[in-house]
Design a protein around this motif. Structure first.
Motif, mmCIF file in Angstrom:
data_model
loop_
_atom_site.group_PDB
_atom_site.id
_atom_site.type_symbol
_atom_site.label_atom_id
_atom_site.label_comp_id
_atom_site.label_asym_id
_atom_site.label_seq_id
_atom_site.Cartn_x
_atom_site.Cartn_y
_atom_site.Cartn_z
ATOM 1 N N HIS A 93 15.769 17.737 -13.171
ATOM 2 C CA HIS A 93 14.656 17.706 -14.166
ATOM 3 C C HIS A 93 14.672 19.182 -14.212
ATOM 4 N N ALA A 94 13.532 20.500 -15.083
ATOM 5 C CA ALA A 94 14.429 21.495 -15.419
ATOM 6 C C ALA A 94 13.259 22.275 -13.998
ATOM 7 N N ASP A 95 12.695 21.771 -13.601
ATOM 8 C CA ASP A 95 11.634 22.632 -12.856
ATOM 9 C C ASP A 95 12.152 21.552 -11.563
ATOM 10 N N ALA A 96 13.201 21.447 -11.348
ATOM 11 C CA ALA A 96 12.974 20.495 -9.962
ATOM 12 C C ALA A 96 13.948 21.799 -9.170
ATOM 13 N N VAL A 97 13.732 20.830 -7.741
ATOM 14 C CA VAL A 97 15.343 22.695 -6.979
ATOM 15 C C VAL A 97 16.307 21.159 -6.073
ATOM 16 N N PRO A 98 17.510 21.190 -6.209
ATOM 17 C CA PRO A 98 18.274 22.435 -7.856
ATOM 18 C C PRO A 98 17.577 21.729 -8.935
ATOM 19 N N ILE A 143 17.307 28.932 -11.604
ATOM 20 C CA ILE A 143 15.778 27.567 -11.634
ATOM 21 C C ILE A 143 14.887 28.124 -12.544
ATOM 22 N N ASP A 144 13.377 27.152 -12.797
ATOM 23 C CA ASP A 144 12.205 27.543 -12.486
ATOM 24 C C ASP A 144 11.024 28.794 -12.192
ATOM 25 N N TRP A 145 11.828 30.264 -12.005
ATOM 26 C CA TRP A 145 11.525 31.107 -11.487
ATOM 27 C C TRP A 145 9.639 31.053 -11.498
ATOM 28 N N ASN A 146 9.606 30.839 -13.070
ATOM 29 C CA ASN A 146 7.897 31.333 -12.482
ATOM 30 C C ASN A 146 7.226 30.614 -11.983
ATOM 31 N N ASN A 147 7.520 29.299 -12.629
ATOM 32 C CA ASN A 147 6.527 27.985 -11.740
ATOM 33 C C ASN A 147 6.353 27.614 -10.271
ATOM 34 N N GLU A 148 5.035 27.862 -10.646
ATOM 35 C CA GLU A 148 4.808 28.028 -8.974
ATOM 36 C C GLU A 148 5.367 26.603 -8.271
ATOM 37 N N GLY A 149 4.617 25.426 -9.274
ATOM 38 C CA GLY A 149 5.683 23.969 -8.467
ATOM 39 C C GLY A 149 6.701 24.137 -7.363
ATOM 40 N N LYS A 163 0.762 -1.250 0.007
ATOM 41 C CA LYS A 163 0.065 0.123 0.212
ATOM 42 C C LYS A 163 1.060 1.158 0.054
ATOM 43 N N LYS A 164 0.680 1.809 -0.758
ATOM 44 C CA LYS A 164 1.585 3.753 -0.721
ATOM 45 C C LYS A 164 0.942 4.357 0.392
ATOM 46 N N LEU A 165 2.420 4.876 1.164
ATOM 47 C CA LEU A 165 1.905 5.908 2.297
ATOM 48 C C LEU A 165 2.579 7.061 1.740
ATOM 49 N N GLY A 166 3.017 7.776 0.269
ATOM 50 C CA GLY A 166 3.102 8.706 -0.352
ATOM 51 C C GLY A 166 4.214 9.318 -0.523
ATOM 52 N N VAL A 167 4.676 9.973 -1.031
ATOM 53 C CA VAL A 167 5.475 10.541 -2.000
ATOM 54 C C VAL A 167 6.053 11.630 -1.197
ATOM 55 N N HIS A 168 7.203 12.039 -1.727
ATOM 56 C CA HIS A 168 8.660 13.286 -1.480
ATOM 57 C C HIS A 168 9.204 13.018 -2.013
ATOM 58 N N GLU A 169 9.416 14.623 -2.197
ATOM 59 C CA GLU A 169 10.649 15.015 -3.652
ATOM 60 C C GLU A 169 11.304 16.305 -2.334
ATOM 61 N N GLY A 170 12.672 16.137 -2.910
ATOM 62 C CA GLY A 170 13.830 16.618 -2.729
ATOM 63 C C GLY A 170 15.258 15.915 -2.014
ATOM 64 N N GLY A 171 15.543 16.324 -2.232
ATOM 65 C CA GLY A 171 16.943 15.078 -2.016
ATOM 66 C C GLY A 171 18.027 15.277 -0.584
ATOM 67 N N PHE A 172 17.537 16.643 -0.070
ATOM 68 C CA PHE A 172 18.218 16.758 1.634
ATOM 69 C C PHE A 172 17.565 17.067 2.614
ATOM 70 N N THR A 173 16.254 16.891 2.607
ATOM 71 C CA THR A 173 15.186 17.056 3.834
ATOM 72 C C THR A 173 14.526 16.149 4.012
ATOM 73 N N ARG A 183 13.382 35.824 -10.861
ATOM 74 C CA ARG A 183 13.905 35.639 -9.491
ATOM 75 C C ARG A 183 13.397 36.374 -7.844
ATOM 76 N N ASN A 184 13.024 37.942 -8.508
ATOM 77 C CA ASN A 184 13.484 38.550 -6.781
ATOM 78 C C ASN A 184 12.227 38.218 -6.510
ATOM 79 N N ARG A 185 10.708 38.400 -7.202
ATOM 80 C CA ARG A 185 9.977 37.682 -6.364
ATOM 81 C C ARG A 185 9.460 36.671 -5.977
ATOM 82 N N PHE A 186 10.400 35.172 -6.537
ATOM 83 C CA PHE A 186 10.723 34.339 -6.167
ATOM 84 C C PHE A 186 11.541 34.288 -4.929
ATOM 85 N N LEU A 187 12.499 34.832 -4.806
ATOM 86 C CA LEU A 187 13.015 35.002 -3.318
ATOM 87 C C LEU A 187 12.846 35.318 -2.045
ATOM 88 N N SER A 188 11.966 36.971 -2.731
ATOM 89 C CA SER A 188 11.115 37.834 -1.586
ATOM 90 C C SER A 188 10.756 37.069 -0.991
#
Length: 613
Positions: free
Chosen positions: A186-191, A394-400, A150-160, A437-442
């Motif tokens: 992926h282009a929309d990932a972090v990093p 990174i993909d500054w305009n992508n809300e995801g 049974k699936k528990l869930g998904v996590h994205e991010g390699g260091f948390t 970028r400025n909006r993203f980081l703010s």
């Protein structure tokens, strides 16, 4: 005066229980709890076409109401001689957890894709009303997690870190925990797609089962709110509480014992003075035993009291001027086989090398490092900069993408905001200025302030030159208005001219804030010698340090530096055969810990700084 005073700061975020991964404000304090380790040998199946996840129409098996036996997460076995099942975990190869697959199997050195991990285990002893969680220190990059099919869930991010509550889902014997681990970029990932470090895949940090009572201490915070009065304020949150339960907070060595009733929200507030408390500092990293107890649960830890603040261009620790004698560090240990740091011993070796250099500060780049290293920094008296991998473009305009970055920021702060050693949260590294970028980081900066307004905020920015004078370097960035410390990377003498250029460059940094140089350096292959004008030699790197450090001393408001980097580390960008061989060679030590000539230049500089010269 800009004050960031965590003093004694211990806050972890409330987590939604059940079959969901940790969200942006969720953490489970478990480092000091008794746990049941699932580290060790895991069976693995390398699945580059993801045959165990998708059918031949590329439809995910785990979205079907009755997944077929061909779905790897069902961990199926043949029931009849004619049944077709094209995998068998029992016959598969094994890898060690924690650990990356790249350094454990030569066939996986360059591999980016999906690998299935399986661990069989029996349920830990627990009472009928107890709750059980499975906790992952980190998995790079995406983890699809299944328990007993049974699936528990998904996590994205390699260091948390992340976790799932599995209460009521366990069998007494023979539980099957399976992860599909996917480290594709992926282009929309972090990093994003492009970094300057190795993309180590796998379950890279420990996996543990944690058993807690039905009502347990989940979230607690203590903060030194007044340096002058030594006043501490904070709160404790009980998970599962209905209101009216009592909780006691004790600091036995300071004769503090405070008992409160929690409200309907499960929270109890505390406020008291600690006039005899000894403040934590690199010179004397004093930690106090903290005990939080309820009728059914006790949580014990060690915490330090200290303040961090800025006043104009001065940086103040416990009200006193502070110079950061730093070094940047990647979470890589190559002295014994290479790969990601796997345990506290390897983490301690990195910090011990930093101490031998004369450092009182480490920049943990470019992502949250393991919990061992920040807790060891508490014990060893090393101040810490911790950051998330918002790196380059990174993909500054992508809300995801933004949500991903915010989740990683929250997880980093949620796990470590109570470490006295950490004084700086960093939002980004070398990001090009743009409106998006400025909006993203703010937004990230505002989020960081809400999560923890007790530490300094910064980011590694970049320089440029005045158009009318190429010898005047300028640091001017809208991001500087959002942060407490103006930090920037510069590579005069390597990517920007020859080392002699450092002798004539002047700096313009138009902010009434402390200035920190977060990177400088140049490459040298350890053991390669020659004239100081010959790049890749230890002598060239040594000369670069000899010319750069006096230049930095001339910067107005200069409060410290973290050269790039402690030790050479693997990077697929570094392809020069015989010199780089897939290593970034900017370390003042080799990947094996052998000191280069620049190590001694920096050590002598730090000795003079420690003596006030």
């Amino acid at each position: 005066m800009k004050s960031r005073m965590p003093g004694l700061c211990w806050l972890l975020f409330l987590c939604a229980a059940g079959a969901h991964a940790a969200t942006s404000e969720a953490a489970l304090q478990m480092y000091t709890r008794a746990n049941h380790s699932l580290d060790g040998e895991w069976k693995v199946i390398v699945d580059p076409y993801e045959n165990g996840y998708y059918n031949y129409r590329y439809e995910p098996y785990d979205q079907q109401p009755d997944p077929p036996v061909g779905a790897f997460f069902t961990d199926s076995k043949m029931k009849t001689p004619s049944e077709l099942i094209e995998y068998d975990f029992d016959k598969a190869i094994s890898l060690q957890v924690p650990g990356d697959w790249n350094s454990q199997d030569p066939k996986l050195y360059y591999y980016e894709g999906s690998v299935w991990y399986r661990r069989k285990f029996d349920a830990p002893a627990h009472g009928a009303s107890d709750r059980v969680f499975v906790h992952f220190g980190a998995v790079n990059y995406r983890a699809d997690v299944y328990l007993n099919g049974k699936k528990l869930g998904v996590h994205e991010g390699g260091f948390t870190p992340f976790h799932f509550e599995i209460t009521g889902r366990l069998k007494d014997k023979g539980n099957s925990l399976i992860l599909k681990v996917d480290n594709k970029r992926h282009a929309d990932a972090v990093p994003t797609l492009n970094t300057d470090w190795w993309n180590y895949g796998g379950i890279t940090r420990s996996v543990d089962l944690v058993v807690v009572p039905a009502v347990f201490v989940r979230d607690y915070q203590l903060a030194l709110t007044s340096l002058e009065d030594r006043e501490v304020a904070g709160s404790v949150l009980l998970d599962g509480a209905k209101g009216g339960e009592t909780v006691t907070l004790s600091l036995p060595e300071l004769n503090i014992r405070e008992t409160r009733a929690v409200g309907a929200d499960g929270r109890a507030a505390f406020r008291f003075r600690v006039p005899e408390a000894q403040l934590w500092s690199p010179r004397d990293p004093r930690l106090y035993r903290l005990v939080i107890a309820t009728a059914d649960d006790t949580l014990v830890d060690r915490v330090g009291l200290r303040s961090i603040a800025t006043r104009g261009k001065r940086l103040l620790l416990n009200g006193e001027p502070l110079f950061l004698r730093g070094i940047s560090i990647h979470e890589e240990y190559s002295a014994e086989g290479g790969g990601r740091v796997r345990n506290a011993q390897e983490a301690k070796q990195l910090l011990s090398w930093a101490k031998e250099l004369g450092s009182n500060f480490v920049r943990l780049a470019h992502y949250p490092h393991n919990e061992h290293i920040v807790r060891l920094a508490d014990e060893m008296g090393l101040l810490v900069w911790s950051e998330i991998p918002v790196y380059w473009t990174i993909d500054w305009n992508n809300e995801g993408t933004y949500r991903n970055a915010e989740d990683q920021l929250a997880a980093m702060i949620g796990r470590d905001r109570n470490r006295a050693s950490i004084i700086i949260w960093s939002l980004a590294n070398e990001t090009p200025v743009s409106g998006a970028r400025n909006r993203f980081l703010s937004r990230l900066a505002a989020k960081a302030r809400t999560l923890d307004d007790s530490r300094l905020l910064s980011a590694a920015m970049e320089k440029h030159y005045r158009s009318d004078n190429p010898d005047v370097a300028v640091v001017e960035d809208p991001l500087a208005d959002m942060v407490d410390l103006v930090s920037f990377n510069q590579y005069i003498g390597w990517y920007d001219g020859l080392p002699e250029k450092a002798e004539r460059v002047r700096w313009e940094i138009p902010y009434d804030k402390p200035v920190f140089v977060s990177e400088f350096g140049g490459d040298a292959r350890q053991g390669r010698h020659g004239d100081a004008n010959a790049i890749w030699t230890e002598e060239y790197q040594e000369d670069l340090y000899l010319k750069t450090l006096p230049m930095l001393d001339r910067i107005d408001g200069y409060v410290g530096v973290s050269p790039w980097i402690l030790a050479d580390f693997r990077s697929p960008r570094r392809l020069l055969t015989g010199i780089q061989d897939e290593y970034n060679r900017k370390g003042v030590m080799s990947e094996k810990g052998v000191r280069k000539k620049a190590f001694f230049v920096l050590r002598d500089y730090y000795r003079r700084k420690a003596e006030g010269r």
